[in-house]
Design a protein around this motif. Structure first.
Motif, PDB file in Angstrom:
ATOM      1  N   ALA A   1      41.193  -3.227 -41.176  1.00 58.33           N
ATOM      2  CA  ALA A   1      42.656  -2.689 -41.451  1.00 58.33           C
ATOM      3  C   ALA A   1      43.155  -3.274 -40.372  1.00 58.33           C
ATOM      4  O   ALA A   1      44.386  -4.200 -40.881  1.00 58.33           O
ATOM      5  CB  ALA A   1      42.464  -1.366 -41.249  1.00 58.33           C
ATOM      6  N   ARG A   2      42.967  -3.689 -39.262  1.00 57.04           N
ATOM      7  CA  ARG A   2      44.060  -4.652 -38.334  1.00 57.04           C
ATOM      8  C   ARG A   2      44.525  -5.846 -38.447  1.00 57.04           C
ATOM      9  O   ARG A   2      45.045  -6.704 -38.461  1.00 57.04           O
ATOM     10  CB  ARG A   2      43.520  -3.899 -36.782  1.00 57.04           C
ATOM     11  CG  ARG A   2      43.788  -2.734 -35.510  1.00 57.04           C
ATOM     12  CD  ARG A   2      42.972  -2.692 -34.091  1.00 57.04           C
ATOM     13  NE  ARG A   2      43.578  -1.578 -33.929  1.00 57.04           N
ATOM     14  CZ  ARG A   2      42.597  -1.171 -32.768  1.00 57.04           C
ATOM     15  NH1 ARG A   2      41.594  -1.706 -33.074  1.00 57.04           N
ATOM     16  NH2 ARG A   2      43.326   0.213 -32.472  1.00 57.04           N
ATOM     17  N   TYR A   3      43.137  -6.684 -39.128  1.00 56.94           N
ATOM     18  CA  TYR A   3      43.422  -8.113 -39.699  1.00 56.94           C
ATOM     19  C   TYR A   3      44.180  -8.101 -40.595  1.00 56.94           C
ATOM     20  O   TYR A   3      45.206  -8.955 -40.474  1.00 56.94           O
ATOM     21  CB  TYR A   3      42.161  -8.508 -39.891  1.00 56.94           C
ATOM     22  CG  TYR A   3      41.954 -10.207 -40.338  1.00 56.94           C
ATOM     23  CD1 TYR A   3      42.359 -11.016 -39.330  1.00 56.94           C
ATOM     24  CD2 TYR A   3      40.911  -9.829 -40.978  1.00 56.94           C
ATOM     25  CE1 TYR A   3      42.862 -12.048 -40.005  1.00 56.94           C
ATOM     26  CE2 TYR A   3      40.661 -12.199 -41.268  1.00 56.94           C
ATOM     27  CZ  TYR A   3      41.590 -12.500 -40.634  1.00 56.94           C
ATOM     28  OH  TYR A   3      41.229 -13.910 -40.933  1.00 56.94           O
TER      29      TYR A   3
ATOM     30  N   ASP B   1      42.361   4.489 -47.584  1.00 57.74           N
ATOM     31  CA  ASP B   1      42.361   4.469 -48.237  1.00 57.74           C
ATOM     32  C   ASP B   1      41.520   2.906 -48.975  1.00 57.74           C
ATOM     33  O   ASP B   1      41.703   2.295 -50.021  1.00 57.74           O
ATOM     34  CB  ASP B   1      43.853   3.699 -49.472  1.00 57.74           C
ATOM     35  CG  ASP B   1      43.925   4.572 -49.362  1.00 57.74           C
ATOM     36  OD1 ASP B   1      43.847   6.001 -49.478  1.00 57.74           O
ATOM     37  OD2 ASP B   1      45.343   4.570 -49.136  1.00 57.74           O
ATOM     38  N   THR B   2      40.734   2.274 -48.326  1.00 53.10           N
ATOM     39  CA  THR B   2      40.294   1.214 -48.214  1.00 53.10           C
ATOM     40  C   THR B   2      39.061   1.619 -48.685  1.00 53.10           C
ATOM     41  O   THR B   2      38.023   2.180 -48.070  1.00 53.10           O
ATOM     42  CB  THR B   2      40.141   0.035 -46.471  1.00 53.10           C
ATOM     43  OG1 THR B   2      39.466   0.675 -45.749  1.00 53.10           O
ATOM     44  CG2 THR B   2      40.907   0.142 -45.880  1.00 53.10           C
ATOM     45  N   ASP B   3      38.411   0.314 -49.312  1.00 54.28           N
ATOM     46  CA  ASP B   3      36.116   0.395 -49.776  1.00 54.28           C
ATOM     47  C   ASP B   3      35.405   0.427 -48.710  1.00 54.28           C
ATOM     48  O   ASP B   3      34.386   1.437 -48.464  1.00 54.28           O
ATOM     49  CB  ASP B   3      36.514  -0.729 -50.222  1.00 54.28           C
ATOM     50  CG  ASP B   3      36.490  -0.282 -51.420  1.00 54.28           C
ATOM     51  OD1 ASP B   3      36.980   1.105 -52.319  1.00 54.28           O
ATOM     52  OD2 ASP B   3      36.422  -1.383 -52.250  1.00 54.28           O
TER      53      ASP B   3
ATOM     54  N   LEU C   1      37.799   8.913 -35.371  1.00 52.62           N
ATOM     55  CA  LEU C   1      36.719   9.116 -36.030  1.00 52.62           C
ATOM     56  C   LEU C   1      37.084  11.429 -36.107  1.00 52.62           C
ATOM     57  O   LEU C   1      36.963  11.735 -37.284  1.00 52.62           O
ATOM     58  CB  LEU C   1      35.323   8.961 -35.816  1.00 52.62           C
ATOM     59  CG  LEU C   1      34.793   7.453 -35.980  1.00 52.62           C
ATOM     60  CD1 LEU C   1      33.822   7.232 -35.592  1.00 52.62           C
ATOM     61  CD2 LEU C   1      35.435   7.456 -38.088  1.00 52.62           C
ATOM     62  N   VAL C   2      36.809  11.758 -34.843  1.00 44.80           N
ATOM     63  CA  VAL C   2      37.120  12.859 -35.603  1.00 44.80           C
ATOM     64  C   VAL C   2      37.891  13.169 -35.110  1.00 44.80           C
ATOM     65  O   VAL C   2      38.012  14.618 -36.112  1.00 44.80           O
ATOM     66  CB  VAL C   2      37.024  13.573 -33.214  1.00 44.80           C
ATOM     67  CG1 VAL C   2      36.969  15.429 -33.244  1.00 44.80           C
ATOM     68  CG2 VAL C   2      34.979  13.663 -33.040  1.00 44.80           C
ATOM     69  N   GLU C   3      39.536  12.838 -34.801  1.00 42.95           N
ATOM     70  CA  GLU C   3      40.483  13.699 -35.327  1.00 42.95           C
ATOM     71  C   GLU C   3      41.409  13.663 -36.244  1.00 42.95           C
ATOM     72  O   GLU C   3      41.862  14.619 -36.944  1.00 42.95           O
ATOM     73  CB  GLU C   3      41.469  13.395 -34.067  1.00 42.95           C
ATOM     74  CG  GLU C   3      41.752  13.778 -32.488  1.00 42.95           C
ATOM     75  CD  GLU C   3      42.304  13.539 -31.862  1.00 42.95           C
ATOM     76  OE1 GLU C   3      43.426  12.398 -31.943  1.00 42.95           O
ATOM     77  OE2 GLU C   3      41.730  13.526 -30.225  1.00 42.95           O
ATOM     78  N   GLN C   4      40.612  12.184 -37.198  1.00 43.82           N
ATOM     79  CA  GLN C   4      41.274  11.785 -38.484  1.00 43.82           C
ATOM     80  C   GLN C   4      40.581  11.555 -38.977  1.00 43.82           C
ATOM     81  O   GLN C   4      41.282  12.271 -40.408  1.00 43.82           O
ATOM     82  CB  GLN C   4      42.377  10.422 -38.359  1.00 43.82           C
ATOM     83  CG  GLN C   4      42.985  10.431 -36.950  1.00 43.82           C
ATOM     84  CD  GLN C   4      44.835  11.173 -36.998  1.00 43.82           C
ATOM     85  OE1 GLN C   4      45.088  11.140 -38.070  1.00 43.82           O
ATOM     86  NE2 GLN C   4      44.875  11.475 -36.163  1.00 43.82           N
ATOM     87  N   PHE C   5      39.509  11.689 -38.724  1.00 42.84           N
ATOM     88  CA  PHE C   5      38.492  11.076 -40.221  1.00 42.84           C
ATOM     89  C   PHE C   5      37.605  13.227 -40.209  1.00 42.84           C
ATOM     90  O   PHE C   5      37.263  12.889 -41.426  1.00 42.84           O
ATOM     91  CB  PHE C   5      37.759  10.289 -40.475  1.00 42.84           C
ATOM     92  CG  PHE C   5      38.084   9.209 -40.812  1.00 42.84           C
ATOM     93  CD1 PHE C   5      38.663   8.650 -41.834  1.00 42.84           C
ATOM     94  CD2 PHE C   5      38.944   7.931 -39.772  1.00 42.84           C
ATOM     95  CE1 PHE C   5      39.466   6.935 -41.524  1.00 42.84           C
ATOM     96  CE2 PHE C   5      39.508   7.151 -40.143  1.00 42.84           C
ATOM     97  CZ  PHE C   5      39.350   6.683 -41.475  1.00 42.84           C
ATOM     98  N   LYS C   6      37.680  13.312 -39.000  1.00 41.50           N
ATOM     99  CA  LYS C   6      36.845  14.639 -38.901  1.00 41.50           C
ATOM    100  C   LYS C   6      35.493  15.239 -39.514  1.00 41.50           C
ATOM    101  O   LYS C   6      35.376  16.112 -39.579  1.00 41.50           O
ATOM    102  CB  LYS C   6      37.439  15.760 -40.377  1.00 41.50           C
ATOM    103  CG  LYS C   6      38.952  15.867 -40.926  1.00 41.50           C
ATOM    104  CD  LYS C   6      39.882  16.151 -38.923  1.00 41.50           C
ATOM    105  CE  LYS C   6      41.157  16.246 -39.369  1.00 41.50           C
ATOM    106  NZ  LYS C   6      41.902  16.514 -38.279  1.00 41.50           N
ATOM    107  N   LEU C   7      34.652  14.232 -38.487  1.00 42.05           N
ATOM    108  CA  LEU C   7      33.463  13.600 -38.061  1.00 42.05           C
ATOM    109  C   LEU C   7      33.104  14.489 -37.183  1.00 42.05           C
ATOM    110  O   LEU C   7      34.118  15.052 -36.378  1.00 42.05           O
ATOM    111  CB  LEU C   7      33.511  12.340 -37.614  1.00 42.05           C
ATOM    112  CG  LEU C   7      32.904  12.029 -38.766  1.00 42.05           C
ATOM    113  CD1 LEU C   7      33.838  10.986 -39.696  1.00 42.05           C
ATOM    114  CD2 LEU C   7      31.401  10.500 -38.479  1.00 42.05           C
TER     115      LEU C   7
END
Length: 429
Positions: free
Chosen positions: A123-125, A158-160, A186-192
């Motif tokens: 995503a950064r690329y 939204d990326t595969d 991962l914890v705060e945003q993707f909720k793992l």
């Protein structure tokens, strides 16, 4: 009294480790060494071809077993081995072999070594490429360097690649994360669930012998595997913008760029008259790093933590980098050199470090402190073993609590199984 059998570990590698070519392979070797110190029985397998710089695992007492993609021979192999722990090196290996491991060794602890969060790097690329298209200003990339975690999430969500990678994290019982920033994302945003993630940075012992003195060193150095896109991009930024700014202040300055798998496009940048030397692969990266006065790591994108910067600290070589290069590496500790946001600032800091002995020695001491406080094998090795043993002892409960992971395994593994069996049948005809 008979000794209990040694814990059996199967490592499924994306590649055969090349610790002298990449930090990712170096980290795998550090984990293997941690397992060997426990007396564990280790088998390393990979479907990849063998690279020219691969480590000799057999000399360490590790079995090497080549495996094939989409081939049921793996089922026989893993059933007979009956490992207690299976470590997938990079998420693509979990995608390929996870369903086979679950089917034939359901009680084996499944662990993913992430190396770095590839969907974050990708995503950064993409953001960098958009920025380069939108503006021809090659100096200031500060807006790329410090987005909030929410912004990172929105670029990735939204990326595969993110969907594939984070699904693999859920499907495993434990994921080894090299970067604390990536854990928070991962914890705060993707909720793992946090208990699925274990911080396991690079593990290196601080050197016992003193490194060469300021006066005994010369030249700038940059190092990194050319197959790794962030490294190639860093070379391009140095060539087009940063190095001319350094040479304007230090007309005799020399830059030596080392990297495994140097492509012709990199060799074409070599220009001795400009002091820009593309040197190919370094037989001993620590030796060339110790001979240099300043390490340059102008990374405009990337993820994880940077092996080249850990190597620089090991060699007592101050470095200049960007917030991408320094990410997750030092917390509140002073940086062993300089962290910069623009090409002009990068060049000015590099020249200052090169010329000012007091500044250079201060930066060197910051590196020694940082190594001792954040990268000690004596801290992270036992913590890793303790976490693995805890997960083994509580495996049924951990899997029950991770309902999202079991749901993803149910759907993914069935579809992957049928696709793999179809490919295998097709290959027989």
């Amino acid at each position: 009294m008979t000794q209990p059998p040694a814990t059996k570990v199967l490592v499924i590698g994306y590649v055969w480790p090349e610790p002298r070519s990449s930090a990712a392979s170096g980290h795998v070797m550090q984990i293997l060494d941690t397992f060997l110190q426990q007396g564990w029985d280790i088998t390393f397998s990979s479907p990849a071809g063998t690279g020219e710089h691969r480590a000799d695992l057999t000399s360490l007492g590790i079995r090497e077993v080549p495996i094939e993609l989409n081939n049921s021979s793996f089922d026989t192999f893993v059933s007979e081995l009956a490992p207690d722990i299976v470590l997938f090196d990079q998420f693509m290996m979990e995608e390929q072999f996870g369903w086979r491991v679950e089917k034939h060794c359901p009680d084996a602890l499944r662990v993913l070594e992430t190396s770095d969060l590839q969907s974050l790097r990708h995503a950064r690329y993409q953001r960098l490429k958009e920025r380069l298209k939108a503006s021809d200003d090659a100096n200031d990339f500060s807006e790329l360097f410090a987005p909030a975690l929410r912004e990172e999430f929105e670029f990735m969500a939204d990326t595969d690649l993110a969907k594939r990678e984070i699904a693999a994290l859920y499907r495993c019982d434990l994921n080894l994360m090299i970067s604390e920033v990536e854990i928070e994302l991962l914890v705060e945003q993707f909720k793992l669930p946090r208990n699925l993630l274990h911080w396991c940075p690079l593990m290196v012992d601080a050197p016992s012998a003193p490194s060469p003195a300021f006066e005994d060193r010369a030249h700038f150095l940059s190092i990194g595997n050319f197959r790794h896109a962030p490294n190639w991009d860093a070379v391009l930024w140095m060539k087009t913008m940063i190095w001319p700014l350094i040479r304007a202040q230090l007309p005799e300055a020399q830059l030596h760029i080392y990297g495994a798998y140097t492509p012709p496009k990199a060799t074409a940048l070599h220009n001795a008259a400009q002091g820009f030397h593309v040197m190919n692969w370094a037989e001993d990266a620590l030796q060339v790093m110790s001979a240099a006065r300043v390490c340059l790591a102008p990374l405009r994108f990337g993820a994880g933590i940077k092996g080249k910067i850990v190597d620089a600290m090991l060699c007592g070589t101050p470095n200049v980098t960007t917030p991408i290069g320094a990410e997750a590496m030092h917390r509140e500790q002073p940086w062993p050199g300089a962290v910069t946001q623009t090409a002009r600032e990068f060049a000015d800091c590099a020249v200052r470090l090169y010329k000012d002995k007091d500044l250079w020695m201060s930066a060197q001491s910051h590196g020694q402190i940082l190594l001792a406080e954040r990268y000690q094998p004596s801290i992270h090795g036992p913590a890793l073993i303790e976490k693995l043993l805890y997960c083994q002892q509580h495996l049924a409960q951990l899997r029950r609590d991770n309902f999202t992971g079991s749901m993803l395994r149910h759907h993914h593994h069935k579809s992957t199984q049928y696709m793999a069996q179809w490919i295998e049948a097709k290959n027989r005809h």
